[in-house]
Scaffold this active site. Structure first.
Site, PDB file in Angstrom:
ATOM      1  N   ASN A 318       0.848  -1.202   0.000  1.00 44.00           N
ATOM      2  CA  ASN A 318       0.000   0.000   0.000  1.00 44.00           C
ATOM      3  C   ASN A 318       0.881   1.250   0.000  1.00 44.00           C
ATOM      4  OD1 ASN A 318      -2.322   1.490  -0.061  1.00 44.00           O
ATOM      5  ND2 ASN A 318      -3.169   0.704   1.851  1.00 44.00           N
ATOM      6  N   HIS A 349      -8.426   3.537   8.524  1.00 40.84           N
ATOM      7  CA  HIS A 349      -9.002   2.273   8.059  1.00 40.84           C
ATOM      8  C   HIS A 349     -10.408   2.049   8.603  1.00 40.84           C
ATOM      9  CE1 HIS A 349      -4.913   1.082   6.722  1.00 40.84           C
ATOM     10  NE2 HIS A 349      -5.565   0.275   5.914  1.00 40.84           N
TER      11      HIS A 349
END
Length: 463
Positions: A318, A349
């Site tokens: 990521n 998140h």
């Protein structure tokens, strides 16, 4: 999921068309901005229906902040509003979807938009509200000197190439792409006359797109086979725990973690291919003279699978989110930048407890791994066999540490997470604490990092 794949495949076709028929030589920047924005809005509505209103509300709220807030506070207000709205949406998912990730899950695009909003706000603050000597070399390069127009702002946040799966890119890079300067700027960094060229080459992304599409196909096949056959939930099955020795459980943990990766490889590589197909993502020329199209790549699979340190693994997984965390948090944190960065990552998140188990554990393991590397690695560099042995051991430990850390991220809830950690005796937590007690590290202060950044900037200027 079907809508997601359909939109991304349609976006891929639209990206090829965009590059060929709406290239900067055929269409004005305004037309390219408008097309990218309208298609992006259409994809959002198609995928998420009325839930897509959350994307547009957040975008317009922060457009107001960007134009009304004072420059010294623009990054703070934008950050609080964007992260606050995203968190409220995450909370709603807990109560509405009950841990389910349904087709109406609009949080993915909202997370990407949050990254872009805060990135632009920080870069505006750097470009207008700070002196050049206060900035790092990277902050100087990415600083935005004027507020964008509404069309530029909407295009950057809602363009069809990144609205569904990202990745987040820098505002100046995106504007350079739309205006047709993106590739040219990178090519000017190379002396082409020395290489025998009488004019600048015209790199094509077709080869890079085809290569990445092959990766997405393999990832899809692995997802449909491995992921279904090796569920993460099996590692806390009572029968499995009763009959399987500790080392075998660790081995199976590695297998199920590997099986969970293909869906990320698929989504991120396809998103990268979409941007490349539109002509966006050129990063320059490597030492061998090969054109590189990895400016927006979100992962480096080889470096992930061969990582010999926790840091190396994180830096190649990521990638664009890691870059965002560095630019909006790590580089600006007055103290404890590592801990604050992990906490922000968890908050971004969502609010599932598993995320916080993962990122809080990640802080501990990162600090311990750093202490071991700083204190021990130099002893193993004196000979090739020692270096190989060190790499093999650190690879195995790194892979198992990552598996141990990310298991709660997949499980989400508290009970399975605690059950998992009990089953493996909290061994990584205990080992990390022992390492930090025996090999303590001192957190790097903001002033020290700023001095280092200034030294780097001065070095670049002198060159």
């Amino acid at each position: 999921q079907i809508n997601f794949v359909a939109c991304q495949l349609f976006a891929l076709l639209a990206a090829f068309w965009f590059r060929i028929y709406l290239s900067p030589s055929h269409a004005s920047s305004a037309v390219r901005h408008a097309f990218a924005t309208l298609f992006g809005i259409y994809f959002a509505v198609f995928c998420f229906g009325w839930y897509s209103i959350h994307l547009f509300v957040l975008v317009m709220m922060n457009y107001g902040i960007m134009n009304l807030a004072s420059i010294p506070n623009i990054h703070r207000y934008s950050f609080v509003v964007a992260m606050g709205y995203l968190t409220l949406c995450h909370i709603s998912r807990i109560y509405i979807f009950h841990y389910g990730i349904l087709t109406t899950d609009f949080s993915g695009p909202l997370m990407i938009i949050t990254q872009k909003i805060t990135t632009l706000a920080c870069q505006l603050h750097d470009g207008i509200g700070r002196q050049a000597e206060e900035l790092t070399a990277e902050q100087n390069r990415l600083a935005v000197k004027s507020r964008p127009s509404l069309l530029e702002y909407l295009s950057y946040l809602l363009n069809f190439m990144s609205i569904i799966a990202g990745p987040c890119s820098n505002y100046k890079d995106y504007i350079a792409f739309i205006e047709g300067r993106h590739v040219h700027m990178k090519l000017l960094e190379v002396n082409w006359k020395q290489k025998g060229y009488d004019r600048l080459p015209d790199p094509s992304p077709t080869g890079a797109v085809m290569y990445k599409l092959c990766i997405t196909l393999v990832s899809l096949i692995l997802f449909l086979t491995l992921t279904k056959n090796f569920p993460m939930a099996y590692i806390i099955d009572n029968e499995f725990l009763d009959k399987t020795p500790f080392l075998s459980r660790l081995g199976y943990l590695y297998v199920v973690t590997q099986a969970a990766k293909p869906k990320y490889y698929f989504a991120w590589t396809l998103a990268d291919a979409v941007n490349n197909a539109a002509g966006y993502g050129f990063s320059g020329v490597d030492e061998r003279g090969t054109f590189r199209w990895d400016l927006l790549s979100n992962l480096n699979i080889w470096n992930i699978e061969t990582a010999t340190s926790f840091k190396m693994y994180i830096e190649n997984w990521n990638i664009q989110t890691a870059a965002w965390l560095k630019r909006v948090c790590y580089d600006r944190a007055p103290w404890y930048p590592t801990a604050l960065t992990f906490i922000l990552s968890a908050l971004w998140h969502g609010i599932y407890p598993g995320y916080y188990f993962t990122f809080l554990t990640g802080i501990l393991i990162t600090l311990a791994a750093r202490a071991i590397r700083n204190n021990c690695r130099h002893y193993f560099l004196s000979s090739v066999p020692l270096k190989i042995a060190y790499d093999v051991v650190t690879w195995a430990v790194t892979q198992l540490a990552v598996c141990y850390t990310v298991a709660p991220f997949v499980m989400l809830a508290v009970e399975p997470t605690i059950k998992f950690y009990k089953s493996v005796y909290f061994h990584m937590h205990i080992l990390s604490i022992l390492v930090l007690l025996l090999l303590p590290i001192r957190p790097q202060s903001h002033s020290v990092r700023r001095a280092q950044n200034q030294a780097t900037l001065n070095s670049i200027k002198s060159k």
